[in-house]
Write an enzyme that holds these catalytic residues in place. Structure first.
Site, PDB file in Angstrom:
ATOM      1  N   ILE A  91       0.848  -1.189   0.000  1.00  0.00           N
ATOM      2  CA  ILE A  91       0.000   0.000   0.000  1.00  0.00           C
ATOM      3  C   ILE A  91       0.884   1.240   0.000  1.00  0.00           C
ATOM      4  O   ILE A  91       1.782   1.370   0.838  1.00  0.00           O
ATOM      5  CB  ILE A  91      -0.917   0.020   1.241  1.00  0.00           C
ATOM      6  CG1 ILE A  91      -1.771  -1.247   1.291  1.00  0.00           C
ATOM      7  CG2 ILE A  91      -1.777   1.280   1.258  1.00  0.00           C
ATOM      8  CD1 ILE A  91      -2.428  -1.499   2.635  1.00  0.00           C
ATOM      9  N   CYS A  92       0.633   2.141  -0.941  1.00  0.00           N
ATOM     10  CA  CYS A  92       1.347   3.412  -0.984  1.00  0.00           C
ATOM     11  C   CYS A  92       0.489   4.436  -0.242  1.00  0.00           C
ATOM     12  O   CYS A  92      -0.506   4.936  -0.761  1.00  0.00           O
ATOM     13  CB  CYS A  92       1.575   3.856  -2.428  1.00  0.00           C
ATOM     14  SG  CYS A  92       2.478   5.416  -2.540  1.00  0.00           S
ATOM     15  N   LEU A  93       0.872   4.685   0.996  1.00  0.00           N
ATOM     16  CA  LEU A  93       0.145   5.629   1.844  1.00  0.00           C
ATOM     17  C   LEU A  93       1.178   6.304   2.738  1.00  0.00           C
ATOM     18  O   LEU A  93       1.953   5.616   3.421  1.00  0.00           O
ATOM     19  CB  LEU A  93      -0.910   4.880   2.676  1.00  0.00           C
ATOM     20  CG  LEU A  93      -1.815   5.696   3.576  1.00  0.00           C
ATOM     21  CD1 LEU A  93      -2.658   6.682   2.756  1.00  0.00           C
ATOM     22  CD2 LEU A  93      -2.719   4.787   4.395  1.00  0.00           C
TER      23      LEU A  93
END
Length: 163
Positions: A91-93
């Protein structure tokens, strides 16, 4: 008991007490009773989004220096989203990377991931195909693609019981 274990048990009790306040989190708990550093979460797709009706499993690995360092969270369920790697579930967060703060809890982090599902950020994609549909302003194609993957991978079979 070390400080990480105390913190995680406190978070677990808080989640259990407040779980009805966040119906999108179907489950958040340690995977086993003997390891507090490995958790699972189940996230429900929000109504009126292309993820509606889906149930998404996430794995959570907690570092020994939590909450100073963020947990590693990834989708186990295949999901189509610009900010989620299609194969690895990464997840790119920002809060899972550079913007992490010890003020975040596992519950608030899972809520942020739920919010990310309905508010994708196509400018920092891990899934370029999904991001390009949004960049080209083709919301109909994007929603259709997401719905298809949700129905293929995230909708429990009729009569299937959750663990």
């Amino acid at each position: 008991m070390d400080s990480v274990s105390r913190r995680l048990l406190k978070e677990l009790r808080a989640y259990e007490k407040e779980s009805r306040a966040h119906p999108e989190i179907l489950e958040l708990s340690p995977e086993t009773d003997d390891d507090l550093l490995v958790w699972r979460a189940k996230l429900a797709g929000l109504p009126e989004t292309p993820y509606e009706g889906g149930v998404f499993d996430l794995s959570i690995t907690i570092p020994r220096n939590y909450p100073i360092q963020p947990p590693t969270i990834r989708f186990i369920t295949t999901i189509c989203h610009p900010n989620v790697h299609f194969k690895t579930g990464e997840i790119c967060l920002d809060i899972l990377k550079t913007e992490w703060s010890p003020a975040w809890t596992l519950q608030s982090t899972i809520l942020a991931i739920s919010l990310l599902l309905s508010n994708p950020e196509p400018s920092s994609p891990l899934n370029c195909d999904a991001a390009n549909l949004l960049r080209c302003d083709d919301r109909l194609a994007y929603d259709s693609l997401v719905r298809m993957y949700t129905q293929l991978y995230a909708v429990p079979f009729e009569g299937e019981k959750d663990d």
